[in-house]
Structure formats: C-alpha cells, structure tokens
Design a protein around this motif. Structure first.
Motif, PDB file in Angstrom:
ATOM      1  N   VAL A 555       0.928  -1.379  -0.389  1.00 53.24           N
ATOM      2  CA  VAL A 555       0.475   0.286   0.031  1.00 53.24           C
ATOM      3  C   VAL A 555       0.899   1.572  -0.136  1.00 53.24           C
ATOM      4  O   VAL A 555       1.174   1.830  -0.864  1.00 53.24           O
ATOM      5  CB  VAL A 555      -0.477  -0.145   1.402  1.00 53.24           C
ATOM      6  CG1 VAL A 555      -1.486   1.437   1.710  1.00 53.24           C
ATOM      7  CG2 VAL A 555      -1.955  -1.085   1.279  1.00 53.24           C
ATOM      8  N   GLU A 556       1.081   0.948   0.914  1.00 55.32           N
ATOM      9  CA  GLU A 556       2.942   2.420   1.376  1.00 55.32           C
ATOM     10  C   GLU A 556       3.212   2.681  -0.351  1.00 55.32           C
ATOM     11  O   GLU A 556       3.873   3.611  -0.811  1.00 55.32           O
ATOM     12  CB  GLU A 556       3.724   2.420   2.363  1.00 55.32           C
ATOM     13  CG  GLU A 556       4.701   3.521   2.326  1.00 55.32           C
ATOM     14  CD  GLU A 556       5.233   3.440   3.547  1.00 55.32           C
ATOM     15  OE1 GLU A 556       5.742   4.281   3.762  1.00 55.32           O
ATOM     16  OE2 GLU A 556       5.542   2.231   3.867  1.00 55.32           O
ATOM     17  N   LYS A 557       4.112   1.380  -0.657  1.00 57.12           N
ATOM     18  CA  LYS A 557       4.685   1.558  -2.002  1.00 57.12           C
ATOM     19  C   LYS A 557       4.467   2.486  -3.530  1.00 57.12           C
ATOM     20  O   LYS A 557       4.529   2.920  -3.807  1.00 57.12           O
ATOM     21  CB  LYS A 557       5.433   0.209  -2.168  1.00 57.12           C
ATOM     22  CG  LYS A 557       6.214   0.254  -4.009  1.00 57.12           C
ATOM     23  CD  LYS A 557       6.817  -1.122  -3.665  1.00 57.12           C
ATOM     24  CE  LYS A 557       7.562  -1.151  -4.867  1.00 57.12           C
ATOM     25  NZ  LYS A 557       8.113  -2.234  -5.707  1.00 57.12           N
ATOM     26  N   LEU A 558       2.999   1.862  -3.169  1.00 58.64           N
ATOM     27  CA  LEU A 558       1.948   1.763  -4.057  1.00 58.64           C
ATOM     28  C   LEU A 558       2.111   4.165  -4.660  1.00 58.64           C
ATOM     29  O   LEU A 558       1.617   4.460  -5.180  1.00 58.64           O
ATOM     30  CB  LEU A 558       0.777   1.681  -4.504  1.00 58.64           C
ATOM     31  CG  LEU A 558      -0.493   1.507  -5.637  1.00 58.64           C
ATOM     32  CD1 LEU A 558       0.241   1.372  -7.097  1.00 58.64           C
ATOM     33  CD2 LEU A 558      -1.420   0.519  -5.810  1.00 58.64           C
ATOM     34  N   ASN A 564       4.047  10.471  -7.191  1.00 56.28           N
ATOM     35  CA  ASN A 564       5.187  11.653  -7.580  1.00 56.28           C
ATOM     36  C   ASN A 564       5.091  11.237  -9.266  1.00 56.28           C
ATOM     37  O   ASN A 564       5.357  11.805  -9.757  1.00 56.28           O
ATOM     38  CB  ASN A 564       6.715   9.679  -7.718  1.00 56.28           C
ATOM     39  CG  ASN A 564       6.946  10.282  -6.180  1.00 56.28           C
ATOM     40  OD1 ASN A 564       7.620  10.981  -5.712  1.00 56.28           O
ATOM     41  ND2 ASN A 564       7.566   8.736  -5.463  1.00 56.28           N
ATOM     42  N   GLU A 565       3.685   9.974  -9.381  1.00 56.41           N
ATOM     43  CA  GLU A 565       3.573  10.117 -11.132  1.00 56.41           C
ATOM     44  C   GLU A 565       2.714  11.036 -11.051  1.00 56.41           C
ATOM     45  O   GLU A 565       2.822  12.002 -12.455  1.00 56.41           O
ATOM     46  CB  GLU A 565       2.952   8.594 -11.259  1.00 56.41           C
ATOM     47  CG  GLU A 565       5.150   7.915 -11.643  1.00 56.41           C
ATOM     48  CD  GLU A 565       3.948   6.206 -11.668  1.00 56.41           C
ATOM     49  OE1 GLU A 565       2.830   6.161 -12.166  1.00 56.41           O
ATOM     50  OE2 GLU A 565       4.644   5.221 -11.390  1.00 56.41           O
ATOM     51  N   TYR A 573      -3.004  11.008  -1.786  1.00 61.39           N
ATOM     52  CA  TYR A 573      -2.129  12.518  -0.917  1.00 61.39           C
ATOM     53  C   TYR A 573      -3.043  12.208   0.643  1.00 61.39           C
ATOM     54  O   TYR A 573      -2.665  11.363   1.567  1.00 61.39           O
ATOM     55  CB  TYR A 573      -1.978  13.518  -0.940  1.00 61.39           C
ATOM     56  CG  TYR A 573      -1.255  13.761  -1.279  1.00 61.39           C
ATOM     57  CD1 TYR A 573       0.271  14.416  -1.390  1.00 61.39           C
ATOM     58  CD2 TYR A 573      -1.566  14.582  -3.600  1.00 61.39           C
ATOM     59  CE1 TYR A 573       1.913  14.236  -2.413  1.00 61.39           C
ATOM     60  CE2 TYR A 573       0.117  14.565  -4.288  1.00 61.39           C
ATOM     61  CZ  TYR A 573       1.150  14.672  -3.896  1.00 61.39           C
ATOM     62  OH  TYR A 573       2.442  14.847  -4.543  1.00 61.39           O
ATOM     63  N   LEU A 574      -4.312  12.035  -0.089  1.00 59.25           N
ATOM     64  CA  LEU A 574      -5.394  11.633   1.750  1.00 59.25           C
ATOM     65  C   LEU A 574      -4.933  10.463   1.540  1.00 59.25           C
ATOM     66  O   LEU A 574      -5.077  10.050   2.963  1.00 59.25           O
ATOM     67  CB  LEU A 574      -6.469  12.077   0.740  1.00 59.25           C
ATOM     68  CG  LEU A 574      -7.316  13.779   0.411  1.00 59.25           C
ATOM     69  CD1 LEU A 574      -7.940  13.906   0.122  1.00 59.25           C
ATOM     70  CD2 LEU A 574      -6.881  13.987   1.858  1.00 59.25           C
ATOM     71  N   GLN A 575      -5.162   9.269   1.461  1.00 60.96           N
ATOM     72  CA  GLN A 575      -5.039   8.016   1.610  1.00 60.96           C
ATOM     73  C   GLN A 575      -3.275   7.770   2.342  1.00 60.96           C
ATOM     74  O   GLN A 575      -3.196   7.285   3.119  1.00 60.96           O
ATOM     75  CB  GLN A 575      -5.081   7.473  -0.059  1.00 60.96           C
ATOM     76  CG  GLN A 575      -6.367   6.961  -0.305  1.00 60.96           C
ATOM     77  CD  GLN A 575      -7.170   5.599   0.005  1.00 60.96           C
ATOM     78  OE1 GLN A 575      -7.144   4.865   0.987  1.00 60.96           O
ATOM     79  NE2 GLN A 575      -7.607   4.553  -0.808  1.00 60.96           N
ATOM     80  N   LEU A 576      -2.456   8.303   1.334  1.00 63.45           N
ATOM     81  CA  LEU A 576      -0.840   8.171   2.133  1.00 63.45           C
ATOM     82  C   LEU A 576      -1.058   9.255   3.896  1.00 63.45           C
ATOM     83  O   LEU A 576      -0.593   8.683   4.284  1.00 63.45           O
ATOM     84  CB  LEU A 576      -0.302   8.667   1.217  1.00 63.45           C
ATOM     85  CG  LEU A 576       0.740   8.810   1.506  1.00 63.45           C
ATOM     86  CD1 LEU A 576       1.417   7.063   1.847  1.00 63.45           C
ATOM     87  CD2 LEU A 576       2.366   9.366   1.066  1.00 63.45           C
ATOM     88  N   ILE A 598       4.155  21.364  -1.714  1.00 63.61           N
ATOM     89  CA  ILE A 598       5.851  21.486  -2.935  1.00 63.61           C
ATOM     90  C   ILE A 598       5.158  21.287  -4.192  1.00 63.61           C
ATOM     91  O   ILE A 598       5.127  21.733  -5.527  1.00 63.61           O
ATOM     92  CB  ILE A 598       7.101  21.234  -2.651  1.00 63.61           C
ATOM     93  CG1 ILE A 598       7.342  21.046  -0.941  1.00 63.61           C
ATOM     94  CG2 ILE A 598       7.868  20.552  -3.587  1.00 63.61           C
ATOM     95  CD1 ILE A 598       8.385  20.960  -0.548  1.00 63.61           C
ATOM     96  N   SER A 599       4.639  20.106  -3.946  1.00 65.46           N
ATOM     97  CA  SER A 599       3.894  19.438  -5.772  1.00 65.46           C
ATOM     98  C   SER A 599       2.670  20.421  -6.329  1.00 65.46           C
ATOM     99  O   SER A 599       2.265  20.572  -7.741  1.00 65.46           O
ATOM    100  CB  SER A 599       3.418  17.548  -5.546  1.00 65.46           C
ATOM    101  OG  SER A 599       4.658  16.966  -5.098  1.00 65.46           O
ATOM    102  N   ASP A 600       1.826  20.826  -5.408  1.00 68.16           N
ATOM    103  CA  ASP A 600       0.930  21.073  -5.812  1.00 68.16           C
ATOM    104  C   ASP A 600       0.355  22.394  -4.987  1.00 68.16           C
ATOM    105  O   ASP A 600      -0.859  22.025  -3.575  1.00 68.16           O
ATOM    106  CB  ASP A 600      -0.210  20.601  -5.944  1.00 68.16           C
ATOM    107  CG  ASP A 600      -1.920  21.351  -6.126  1.00 68.16           C
ATOM    108  OD1 ASP A 600      -1.564  22.233  -6.802  1.00 68.16           O
ATOM    109  OD2 ASP A 600      -2.869  20.292  -6.276  1.00 68.16           O
ATOM    110  N   PRO A 601       0.911  23.659  -4.850  1.00 67.28           N
ATOM    111  CA  PRO A 601       1.057  24.050  -3.821  1.00 67.28           C
ATOM    112  C   PRO A 601      -0.759  25.035  -3.389  1.00 67.28           C
ATOM    113  O   PRO A 601      -0.461  26.020  -2.084  1.00 67.28           O
ATOM    114  CB  PRO A 601       1.935  25.616  -4.329  1.00 67.28           C
ATOM    115  CG  PRO A 601       2.390  25.415  -5.512  1.00 67.28           C
ATOM    116  CD  PRO A 601       2.383  23.694  -5.698  1.00 67.28           C
TER     117      PRO A 601
END
Length: 892
Positions: A555-558, A564-565, A573-576, A598-601
């Motif tokens: 789960v964490e890896k996916l 990242n992609e 992000y909410l899941q993580l 950082i990715s989506d300010p």
C-alpha cells in the motif's frame, strides 16, 4: 507584562539568529546625510528619558526598621518558606501575614508576601499592594521596583510601570549592571514604547543591547536574558519599528538589515527592508524585491512589493519583465505563472494573461489549479460558455481530475450577480463528439446535486452510451447501482462496458471489492492496468484492495508511486496521509503534507490539512497564518469556509473567526458564500442578533437581484424568521416573476400556512414549467394539489418526485398520504415503509426529518393494526373529479 509574554511580541517578525557583535543604529550613530525621506517625530515621541515629566526621584524610606527582627518573625518566615516550597501557598501566606504583624517594618517580609501572592500569575493586586509597602519601607531595592514595574505593565498600566522602573534605575544595584538592571531596561523600554515615548524607548533598547554584548555570569544564568543574549535580533526589530513609525527610514533600514543578516528566510522582515529602500529611493530596491519573488516562490505579497518597487522608478511594467524571465527559467513553476498572469490582468492586459494561461494549461494537460485560474479570467468576462467548455475538455483529457473539478462546476452554476448559468444552458452547449461523455457526466452529476432526478437519470445513461467511453460515467452509474443493491443495473453497466476490456476489468474489480472479494478485486485491477488503463483512479482502487488484505508495505509503496507520478492527484495524498496517521507516524504525515504542497502549492485541501496537523502538534501560530491566508484568498469558497468554521469551533474560537470573516465581508458585501458562512458562525457562537443584522443588510444589498433575494430568504429561514423570509421571496418575484426557486418556495410556504391556494398553485406550476424534472418542485405541486383535495393528480406529480434511487423521505411520506387519500392503502403502506428505510440511511439531522420519524412510526402502526391512519389534513373539499374517481374526503 512578563518577559515570557513580551518575547513572542518581540520575536514575531523573525525566527531569530544572533547578531550580538553589531551595534544598533540610532540617530547618534548615523550621519544626518543618511536621513533622507525622514519625517519629524512628534514632541512626545522625541523626548529623552530625562525630559519626561514628572521627574522621578527615589523617595526616602517611610520608616526605619525597628531593630533586629524578633525570633517569632524569623520562625514564621521560615515556616512560610517551607510551606511555599511544598506548594502549600495559602498556608505560606498566612504565616507571612502573621510575621508582618510581629515585624511590620520589615521590607523583606512584604517582598516575600508579594512574591507568594503572585505565584504563577502575571499580576496580582494583593501582590502589588505588598510590594508597594515594601518599596515605601525600602525604596532603594532594585528587585522590588522591577517586580512592581513588571506587574503594572502586565496589568495594563504603563504610566505606573514607568514610574517604578525609572525608580529602579536610581537604585544602588542598578548601577552595578547585573541581570536585574538588564531586565529593568527591557521592561522600561516596553513601557515607554506603549506610552508613545519612542526616543526614550530606543535609548533603553540600546542600553539593553550594550549589556548583551558583555554579559556577566548572572545575565547568562537568567533564562529570560539568555535568550536575548544569544538572539538580540528582536531588540533590533523593536528599535527599527519605532524608527520606521517616526519616519526615520535610514535608521530603521540599517537596524532591519542587521536583524536580517542571519534571518533571510523571514519574508515579513525582508519586505520591511525593501519598503525602507523604496522610501529612501534606493535604486537597488527593485533588485532586492525581485530576489524576494524568486526566494519566496512568487507569493502574492511579494509580487505587490515588486510592482511597488518598479513603480517607484517610473517603470511598473519592468515587473513583468522580471516575471517573464523567471518563467523562462522555471517553465513548470505554477506560482510564477500565476503571478505573471495575475499581474498582466491587474495591469489591464487580461487578453494577454488569458492567452498565456490557455496555452500553458493545454500543454500541461489541464492541471486543476491552472483550469481554476483560467476559469476566474473567463468569469471576469462573464464568458460562462468558455468556462463550461474548458471544464468539459479538462475532464475528457484528465478523467482522474473530476473530483477536483466538481467545485469549479458548482462555482459556475451558482447564482451570482455577474452571471447565472442553468442546466438547460449546459444541455444546449455544443461540444466535439469525443467530449459528449464528459458533458453528460457533468449534467448528470450536477442534476443529481440539484434534485433533478429525471434529468440526472437521462444524462447518466447518455454518458454511459457515449463513445469513446468516459470511465467516470461508468463508475458513477455502477456505484449508484451498487449503493441501491440494484443487480440488474449493475449487470447493465458491466454489459455496456464489455466493449472496452480495460474499463470492463476495472468495473469488475469495483464489484468484487463491494462483495468483499479483495484478492479477486486486486487481480481485476491489475488486469485493467495491463490492458492500458493505468490511471491514478485505478491505482487508487488497487490501494483499497490491498488495504483490505492488510498488505501495508505494498500500500505504502503504491501510494508513493501514485503521488510521484501524479503530483496533483488529491485522493492518493489523502490515502497516504490517512495511512500514516492511523499508524501514528507523525513525521511521515508531516513530510507527506509538505511534499503535497511542494507538488501542488494551490491545493486547498493540503493547506487545511497542514493547519489541522499544526494544531494537533501544538503549533497554533503557524496554523493561524494559514487560516488567515485562506480566508483572504478563498473568501468565496464554501468548502474552505466550512472547514475553517469546523476547526475554529473545535478550538472554541468562533468569536475570533467571526471578527476575521466580518473584516473581509465589509469589503465584499455581495460575497454570498462569505455571508452564508458568517451567519452560520454567528449563530453557532450564539450571536443571533448580529446574524439577523447581517441578513437585514443583505436584503438591502440584493434589492434588485432576484437570485440574491432568494438566497437571503433562505438565511431568514435559518434564523426562523418566517415572515421576513416570505416577504423576501415576494421581493425576488417582483424582480423576476418567473424565478423558479422563489416561485416554488413561496407557493409551498403559503400552502403550508393554508392560505392563498390559487396563487400558490400558480407559483408552483411556474417552477415546474421551468424545471419539469426537479423533484423538489414536483413534490411542492403534488402537495398543493393534495391540500386542495385533488388526490389523483397529486399522486401523479408525487410519483414523479419520488423517482430515482434515493428519494427524499418527506416526498415518500407525502406520496403515501396522497395514495391513502386515493384509497390505495396498500400502496400507501409501501411508500411509508420505504420512507422509514430512507430515514435509516440518511439519518435525522434535519429538524423536519426528526418530526417525520415520529409521524411515520405512528402511521405504520395504525396501518398495520388496520386502524384509520392519521394523514395530513386537507384545506379544500375534494373536487367532483376526485370524488368521481372514488377518493374520500376523510378516509377511515
């Protein structure tokens, strides 16, 4: 005010670093040649300490000690000290008072009593009284005068504080220059500053700085002073602020620069420096402003500063050149892009901003934040068609973004003073064949949210039938069917998707997941990925399957791969974050939120989560900064305003939120989302009168706006002010006689009150004619007919209102009553039973549903017992037509 309370004020401008070797810049230290652009300070502010009246002297002792203290007084003092150390404060006070009774001329006993009275408080009247008596007995006591000054300041009496602290400067121990002398300078500077004696305050701050450069062991051992010794920047900032206030910009600039030498990451401090440079007409101001734009990622206030710096040189357009250069160097930096387009718009070059944003949005494959910015530009031009076409195109190109595009659609459809877009307009909108699926998906989604079940059902089918397949439409239809446990509809969606193998595999996985077959669902999702549908949504569904199998590592890896992609895919992000939070991994939670920003300010959700996390980790000041920015930037975002209300309510600070929202609303009186939130906050804070005042004012503001008046009538309903609500609906219809919402609500209210039935029916029929598939309007018409005794026709409309998979329990209850009146008792029982089932699902949070639950229970019991059922009364006698159809006036 104690040092502990003053330090946050001193340090609020910076995260401080040491500059102990640099002397502060005062009027004495700077050549008058540098004092350009300075303004004369007022007489009071310019007084030196020695010139402040009245002059201060050290009084003579009130009396002399009566000789050696008695043994009884010493014993009582010793007991008091022991009791105090054992945290028995009141016993200690009692023993000290007894000791004073034995030895009334002892200043030491009075001082000890003052300390014990104070305890951990900032000030205490009893403590002040004891210390004042001690000072009378022994004026030449630095510690007593200092303690008095501190308590007066904390109590809000700077005049008395100045007197005590100036006396402290005259004591013998002050001249020795120990830690108490440094604290005297510190608190006296604060008292002088609060009283408007700016030059005298600067002098005391300078004295304090001098002491911090060569501190003795007592100063270093004092925790209050040790902070200032290692980080004197706060003192430089206070001095610079006073100098800036009095127009001494050259002095202020030098001291701000000293404070900023090791504090380059504090924007507010850096901005002050540039402001001083602009005031002093220093040509390098624009270069420093440009550097701040770069350093602080083109934040909005840095852009304003840049424009101001260039405007001061007579070349405001030069700011555009800086931003264009930055964008060329960082073509993927959205903050710079938005800064450039925003500046172009503000400078009257909106078409240039729009063209740049359109080009970048398409080449970047429609990031949601770019789409939102472009929509705002279209909104200014009232170009709703372009907005709608943009959202449809973005959905087709980025199907995974539909959840984040939904608020943009609601913004487009909401009633505003600038534009009013209805679903009929969207239905008539022409789009390319490849975008038909996306168009009908949104019509179905929005129709569902607006209670237009018929249109929602039709549009949903059109979305599923469209080619090429629009996956969100299939998901929507499948999840609707699964939620209603409608197996034929589930199979129908699966059959329709069979022509697209990848879509079919994904939908099969969703069905298997709903059946708790997690391993099989995982295989179906992996098959869909192999077939080429490797979207973030599909990967997120795979995460769900893995979670149910407790495969945490996978789960964490996916999830990390997804973010990242697809760095702007919010669900991952909410899941993580939820994954880390549920496992107590606070560091990973904070890191994930930081990476998201950082990715989506521009992500509002990320900023709200960051604020909530900061509160939970006891960093409320940082959270408050985020709240303040969101309130200003998203003042018309209902989701943000609702989240802020929830967070402030949890903190018990709704009064604070009300003040902040009101300050913004004063400048935006036609902002309905803000008004709605402000009224809600005032009611939650039990400020009913203030909420009522806001709504009364809004009624005047929207006097010529039918949509605005309709909105205001809803606020009156929330205040339980029925007559003003009804009057406001009538005013809306005076502006727009065909307004569907106002027609429906006024008609329904009249029927509910048993009056104006002819007019009520006409109004509700107008609403139905405008939106013939609106279940709320159909229910209103059915209920009007019921109240008029026209039960057969009422059943016809109420059956249409109850169509769909999730009818409102109230509509089902109305339908049951009408069927019962029409002598269809078994059908009535079925509808009441269904209404009860729907109540179980939706809950009884609404007031009308709480009442309905009691009524339904009674009806079901009466029907099952074979007793006459007490249904809603009618107002008019049934028509001859209804009597011919076999209806009864009062069945049972």
């Amino acid at each position: 005010m104690s040092l502990k309370r003053r330090l946050p004020i001193l340090m609020s401008a910076a995260v401080l670093a040491g500059c102990a070797g640099r002397p502060a810049v005062t009027q004495k230290a700077v050549s008058t040649a540098h004092a350009v652009a300075s303004k004369p300070i007022d007489l009071k502010a310019g007084l030196a300490l020695a010139d402040i009246q009245p002059a201060i002297t050290l009084p003579r002792p009130a009396t002399q000690p009566a000789g050696r203290p008695s043994l009884d007084a010493i014993e009582l003092y010793a007991r008091a000290r022991d009791e105090y150390l054992q945290n028995r404060r009141f016993t200690a006070i009692n023993n000290l008072e007894k000791a004073i009774a034995v030895d009334p001329t002892s200043p030491e006993l009075r001082q000890s009593l003052g300390r014990v009275y104070l305890g951990s408080q900032q000030f205490s009247d009893a403590s002040i009284a004891a210390l004042e008596k001690s000072a009378e007995l022994q004026p030449d006591d630095l510690d007593v005068q200092l303690q008095l000054g501190r308590q007066y300041l904390a109590k809000g009496d700077p005049a008395k504080a100045m007197t005590a602290l100036r006396r402290a400067m005259l004591t013998t121990d002050y001249a020795k220059g120990d830690d108490q002398a440094a604290l005297t300078d510190f608190f006296l500077a604060g008292a002088l500053q609060r009283s408007g004696y700016d030059v005298a305050a600067i002098d005391r701050y300078q004295s304090l700085l001098d002491r911090t450069r060569s501190p003795g062991p007592n100063m270093r051992g004092n925790p209050e002073l040790n902070y200032l010794i290692s980080r004197p920047d706060s003192i430089y900032l206070e001095m610079a602020g006073l100098q800036e206030k009095n127009g001494q910009y050259a002095f202020a600039l030098a001291n701000y620069q000293t404070a900023a030498e090791r504090n380059g990451d504090n924007y507010e401090l850096q901005e002050r420096i540039v402001r001083m440079m602009i005031a002093l007409r220093q040509p390098d101001a624009k270069n420093r402003a440009a550097a701040l734009v770069q350093q602080f990622d083109a934040r909005s206030d840095a852009i304003v500063l840049l424009r101001d710096a260039y405007r001061a040189t007579g070349n405001e357009a030069g700011a555009l050149d800086v931003l264009r250069k930055m964008l060329a160097e960082q073509p993927t930096n959205r903050s710079v892009l938005f800064a450039l387009t925003g500046t172009l718009q503000q400078m009257g070059r909106a078409s240039e901003a729009r063209d740049l944003l359109i080009k970048t949005t398409r080449s970047s494959k429609f990031p949601v934040d770019m789409v939102a910015k472009l929509q705002r530009l279209y909104e200014v031009d009232r170009a709703w068609q372009q907005s709608a076409l943009l959202l449809i195109e973005a959905s087709q190109e980025r199907p995974d973004s539909v959840s984040r595009l939904a608020p943009l659609w609601m913004r487009l459809l909401r009633s505003t003073s600038r534009q009013r877009v209805r679903l009929a307009d969207l239905q008539a909108l022409q789009v390319p064949p490849a975008q038909q699926g996306a168009k009908y998906f949104w019509i179905a989604t929005l129709a569902q949210s607006l209670g237009r079940e018929g249109l929602a059902k039709t549009a949903s089918q059109q979305a599923v039938d469209a080619t090429p397949a629009f996956v969100p439409a299939y998901r929507m239809a499948l999840l609707e069917a699964l939620g209603d446990d409608d197996q034929p509809s589930v199979q129908s969606v699966l059959d329709r998707a069979a022509a697209a193998p990848a879509v079919s595999a994904e939908l099969t996985g969703i069905v298997l997941l709903s059946q708790k077959k997690s391993a099989e669902a995982e295989q179906a999702f992996r098959r869909a990925i192999e077939l080429g549908t490797n979207t973030p949504d599909l990967q997120d569904e795979l995460v769900d399957a893995l979670l149910r199998q407790n495969q945490d590592d996978k789960v964490e890896k996916l999830l990390l791969e997804i973010v990242n992609e697809s760095p702007d895919f919010e669900p991952a992000y909410l899941q993580l974050i939820g994954f880390y939070s549920s496992r107590g991994k606070d560091n990973q939670t904070a890191k994930t939120i930081g990476n998201w920003l950082i990715s989506d300010p521009s992500s509002i959700t990320a900023r709200l989560l960051q604020a909530r996390f900061l509160i939970e980790t006891r960093n409320p000041d940082a959270a408050e900064n985020i709240f303040n920015l969101l309130m200003v930037e998203q003042s018309d975002n209902a989701e943000v305003l609702g989240s802020l209300q929830s967070l402030y309510a949890q903190q018990g600070r709704l009064d604070v939120l009300a003040v902040k929202l009101n300050a913004i609303f004063v400048k935006q009186p036609v902002n309905r989302e803000l008004l709605d939130s402000l009224v809600s906050v005032q009611l939650a804070a039990h400020h009913t009168n203030e909420a009522s005042r806001l709504v009364d004012a809004a009624r005047i503001t929207f006097a010529n706006d039918a949509d605005g008046l309709y909105f205001v009538s809803g606020l009156y309903q929330r205040l339980d002010q029925k007559q003003p609500a009804e009057d406001t609906l009538a005013a809306a219809l005076a502006v727009d006689p065909k307004h569907p919402g106002a027609s429906n609500d006024l008609g329904y209210n009249w029927v509910d009150a048993g009056k104006n039935l002819d007019k009520a029916e006409a109004l509700v029929r107008n609403a139905v004619a405008a939106e013939p598939d609106n279940s709320a309007y159909l229910d209103s018409l059915g209920w009007v007919l019921y109240k008029r005794g026209q039960f057969t026709e009422a059943v016809t409309y109420l059956l249409r209102a109850a169509e769909g998979s999730r009818p409102d329990p109230v509509v089902l209850d109305h339908l049951g009553d009408a069927l019962y009146r029409a002598n269809r008792k078994d059908d009535a029982l079925s509808k009441w039973t269904r209404a009860g089932e729907r109540l179980e699902k939706v809950g009884t949070t609404r007031d009308d549903l709480k009442q309905l639950k009691l009524q339904l229970n009674a009806k079901l019991k009466q029907a099952k017992d074979g007793s006459p059922v007490k249904v809603a009364p009618v107002i008019q006698t049934p028509t001859s037509h209804d009597q011919a159809q076999g209806t009864s006036r009062e069945p049972g």
